[in-house]
Design a protein around this motif. Structure first.
Motif, PDB file in Angstrom:
ATOM      1  N   VAL A 294      39.915  98.674  36.907  1.00 53.98           N
ATOM      2  CA  VAL A 294      40.762  99.872  35.711  1.00 53.98           C
ATOM      3  C   VAL A 294      40.070  99.529  33.739  1.00 53.98           C
ATOM      4  O   VAL A 294      39.740 100.275  33.712  1.00 53.98           O
ATOM      5  N   ARG A 295      38.176  98.861  34.326  1.00 54.38           N
ATOM      6  CA  ARG A 295      37.167  98.483  33.434  1.00 54.38           C
ATOM      7  C   ARG A 295      37.237  99.809  33.103  1.00 54.38           C
ATOM      8  O   ARG A 295      36.835 100.655  31.988  1.00 54.38           O
ATOM      9  N   LYS A 296      36.994 100.997  34.273  1.00 58.41           N
ATOM     10  CA  LYS A 296      36.244 102.046  34.165  1.00 58.41           C
ATOM     11  C   LYS A 296      37.150 102.893  33.648  1.00 58.41           C
ATOM     12  O   LYS A 296      36.869 103.728  33.181  1.00 58.41           O
ATOM     13  N   LYS A 297      38.343 103.333  34.338  1.00 57.90           N
ATOM     14  CA  LYS A 297      39.260 104.143  33.554  1.00 57.90           C
ATOM     15  C   LYS A 297      39.884 103.712  32.842  1.00 57.90           C
ATOM     16  O   LYS A 297      40.833 104.378  32.316  1.00 57.90           O
ATOM     17  N   TYR A 298      40.516 102.725  31.986  1.00 56.41           N
ATOM     18  CA  TYR A 298      40.999 102.287  31.394  1.00 56.41           C
ATOM     19  C   TYR A 298      41.078 101.036  30.758  1.00 56.41           C
ATOM     20  O   TYR A 298      40.989 100.311  31.049  1.00 56.41           O
TER      21      TYR A 298
END
Length: 226
Positions: free
Chosen positions: A77-81
């Motif tokens: 999630v951190r990487k994509k959002y």
């Protein structure tokens, strides 16, 4: 920002836990706090839900889950959002250290059983920190006098737009302009009048460019770009 000023209306929280009872309890807590939430039972379901492009602002995820644990979910999630604030929760406090979940990308950590006051405090803190980051980011790319983007953001955007124009094979327009005899105006009428003139030019640029298409910049002292 004072605690009383926090507006929950724009917040949407995705709750992830493999235990249905926990999901129901947490969503009920958020409901009592006036927060909108939606719950899913696994990390994979969470990623599918996020692809629906609903305006999630928070992720509250259990750490100990089968197939995809919470730490792996947080990393994805951190990487994509990156704009979504993440809070990790677990009933096994010794299994994961606070530093582990923070390094994965979570902004905070909470132990089960959850208390509504602590849960609200964590969300409030996340909102405050996010708003501060967004404000600092806006300040770093905005010219304080005119409200237009600054030179730093001009170079960043120009590089990106040139690459995109070449890739998509469309034309890119750039206008550079400055004010004639601005130094004479400053010397004659004073720097306050000069600042007011620059502000007026900024306003003219802002109201005449196409929103979401064009962007205006104060490139230098009396130099502007569109």
């Amino acid at each position: 920002m004072a605690v009383e000023d926090i507006d929950y209306s724009a917040e949407l929280i995705l709750v992830v836990d493999d235990e249905e009872m926990i999901r129901e309890i947490v969503c009920e807590m958020f409901g009592h706090l006036g927060l909108k939430s939606h719950a899913v039972g696994s990390g994979k379901e969470a990623l599918v839900e996020l692809k629906k492009e609903r305006p999630y602002t928070f992720l509250l995820t259990d750490i100990s889950m089968p197939v995809m644990n919470g730490v792996d979910l947080i990393k994805k999630v951190r990487k994509k959002y990156p704009k979504i604030c993440t809070i990790a929760m677990t009933g096994h406090s010794r299994e994961y250290k606070y530093i582990d979940v923070v390094n994965a990308g979570a902004m905070d950590f909470i132990n089960k059983p959850l208390g509504i006051e602590e849960l609200e405090a964590k969300v409030r803190r996340g909102i405050i920190e996010r708003n501060i980051r967004e404000k600092l980011n806006r300040m770093s790319i905005t010219d304080s006098l005119t409200g237009l983007y600054n030179q730093r953001h001009f170079y960043t955007t120009l590089k990106y737009e040139v690459i995109r124009a070449e890739r998509q094979k469309y034309k890119l327009g750039l206008i550079l302009l400055d004010l004639d005899n601005f130094k004479y105006f400053n010397d004659t009428y004073g720097h306050l009048a000069g600042d007011e003139l620059l502000q007026k030019v900024g306003e003219i640029i802002e109201v005449n460019i196409r929103k979401g298409v064009d962007s205006g910049y104060r490139y230098g002292g009396d130099e502007f770009a569109i």
